[in-house]
Write a protein that holds these residues in place. Sequence first.
Motif, short mmCIF file in Angstrom:
data_model
loop_
_atom_site.label_atom_id
_atom_site.label_comp_id
_atom_site.label_asym_id
_atom_site.label_seq_id
_atom_site.Cartn_x
_atom_site.Cartn_y
_atom_site.Cartn_z
N MET A 1 0.93 -1.37 0.27
CA MET A 1 0.24 0.22 -0.03
C MET A 1 0.87 1.43 -0.04
SD MET A 1 -2.90 1.15 3.02
CE MET A 1 -3.43 2.53 2.81
N GLU A 2 0.64 2.29 -0.96
CA GLU A 2 1.25 3.59 -0.85
C GLU A 2 0.44 4.47 0.30
OE1 GLU A 2 4.00 4.44 -2.47
OE2 GLU A 2 4.07 2.28 -3.11
N CYS A 3 1.33 5.49 0.75
CA CYS A 3 0.94 6.23 1.73
C CYS A 3 -0.07 7.16 1.00
CB CYS A 3 2.05 7.07 2.27
SG CYS A 3 1.70 8.05 3.43
N ARG A 4 -1.19 7.62 1.63
CA ARG A 4 -2.03 8.66 1.06
C ARG A 4 -1.67 9.87 1.36
NH1 ARG A 4 -5.79 4.78 3.06
NH2 ARG A 4 -5.88 6.14 5.03
N LEU A 5 -1.20 10.52 0.31
CA LEU A 5 -0.76 12.03 0.46
C LEU A 5 -1.62 12.90 1.18
CD1 LEU A 5 1.33 12.91 -2.88
CD2 LEU A 5 2.13 12.12 -0.32
N GLY A 6 -1.51 13.75 2.15
CA GLY A 6 -2.16 14.64 2.72
C GLY A 6 -3.23 13.78 3.85
N CYS A 7 -2.73 12.67 4.33
CA CYS A 7 -3.53 11.85 5.56
C CYS A 7 -2.97 12.56 6.58
CB CYS A 7 -3.38 10.46 5.46
SG CYS A 7 -4.15 9.48 6.75
N GLY A 8 -1.79 12.42 7.14
CA GLY A 8 -1.09 12.80 8.45
C GLY A 8 -1.32 12.23 9.70
N ALA A 9 -2.34 11.10 9.36
CA ALA A 9 -2.74 10.27 10.63
C ALA A 9 -1.44 9.82 11.78
CB ALA A 9 -3.64 9.25 10.34
N CYS A 10 -0.38 9.34 10.77
CA CYS A 10 0.91 8.84 11.58
C CYS A 10 1.55 10.28 12.02
CB CYS A 10 1.54 8.00 10.45
SG CYS A 10 2.23 9.08 9.19
N CYS A 11 1.30 11.18 11.72
CA CYS A 11 2.04 12.44 12.25
C CYS A 11 1.07 13.07 13.47
CB CYS A 11 2.11 13.56 11.18
SG CYS A 11 3.28 12.77 9.93
N ILE A 12 -0.27 12.74 13.67
CA ILE A 12 -0.95 13.17 14.65
C ILE A 12 -1.23 12.04 15.67
CG2 ILE A 12 -3.35 14.16 15.20
CD1 ILE A 12 -3.21 14.95 12.28
N ALA A 13 -1.66 10.94 15.36
CA ALA A 13 -2.11 10.12 16.44
C ALA A 13 -1.00 9.47 17.57
CB ALA A 13 -3.13 9.05 15.83
N PRO A 14 0.05 8.98 16.82
CA PRO A 14 0.91 8.48 17.86
C PRO A 14 1.78 9.32 18.47
CG PRO A 14 1.85 8.26 15.60
CD PRO A 14 0.59 8.98 15.47
N SER A 15 2.38 8.72 19.89
CA SER A 15 3.47 9.44 20.41
C SER A 15 4.75 9.09 19.85
CB SER A 15 3.41 9.08 21.88
OG SER A 15 3.63 7.62 21.99
N ILE A 16 5.57 10.08 19.60
CA ILE A 16 6.94 9.89 19.08
C ILE A 16 7.96 10.25 20.10
CG2 ILE A 16 8.47 10.46 17.24
CD1 ILE A 16 6.04 10.98 15.59
N SER A 17 8.56 9.38 20.74
CA SER A 17 9.53 9.76 21.78
C SER A 17 11.07 10.39 21.12
CB SER A 17 9.86 8.36 22.58
OG SER A 17 10.26 7.50 21.65
N SER A 18 11.28 10.06 19.93
CA SER A 18 12.57 10.67 19.36
C SER A 18 12.34 12.20 19.14
CB SER A 18 12.73 10.13 18.02
OG SER A 18 12.45 8.77 17.82
N PRO A 19 13.50 12.68 19.26
CA PRO A 19 13.63 14.42 18.86
C PRO A 19 12.92 14.45 17.72
CG PRO A 19 15.56 13.66 19.95
CD PRO A 19 14.82 12.45 19.67
N ILE A 20 12.38 15.55 17.33
CA ILE A 20 11.82 16.06 15.85
C ILE A 20 12.38 17.52 15.95
CG2 ILE A 20 9.88 16.43 14.69
CD1 ILE A 20 8.36 14.30 16.30
N PRO A 21 12.78 17.99 14.59
CA PRO A 21 13.26 19.33 14.66
C PRO A 21 11.84 20.11 15.09
CG PRO A 21 13.98 18.39 12.85
CD PRO A 21 13.14 17.39 13.50
N GLY A 22 12.15 21.03 15.99
CA GLY A 22 11.06 21.79 16.64
C GLY A 22 10.27 21.28 17.75
#
Length: 83
Positions: A1-22
């Motif tokens: 499956m290809e990522c659906r452009l403009g979805c963004g769910a994986c950038c909103i729903a989960p916690s991310i413990s790694s540093p992210i710029p900003g």
Amino acid sequence: MECRLGCGACCIAPSISSPIPGMPDGKPAGVRCVQLSDDNLCLIFGHADRPDVCCDFKATRDVCGSNNAEALWIITSLETQTS
């Protein structure tokens, strides 16, 4: 499956413990990543400072569902069950 452009769910729903710029301490679950554009596109896609966890994520039907709303619901549910 290809990522659906403009979805963004994986950038909103989960916690991310790694540093992210900003977001040097990562991001909590349910919080929109600061690197997610208004069009729900990753502003650091392909950049060396993009966290490995983001680079390693692969879109699959069982995680992303059949539409953006379903992806957000599934990933939120998985986050709740594993936190």
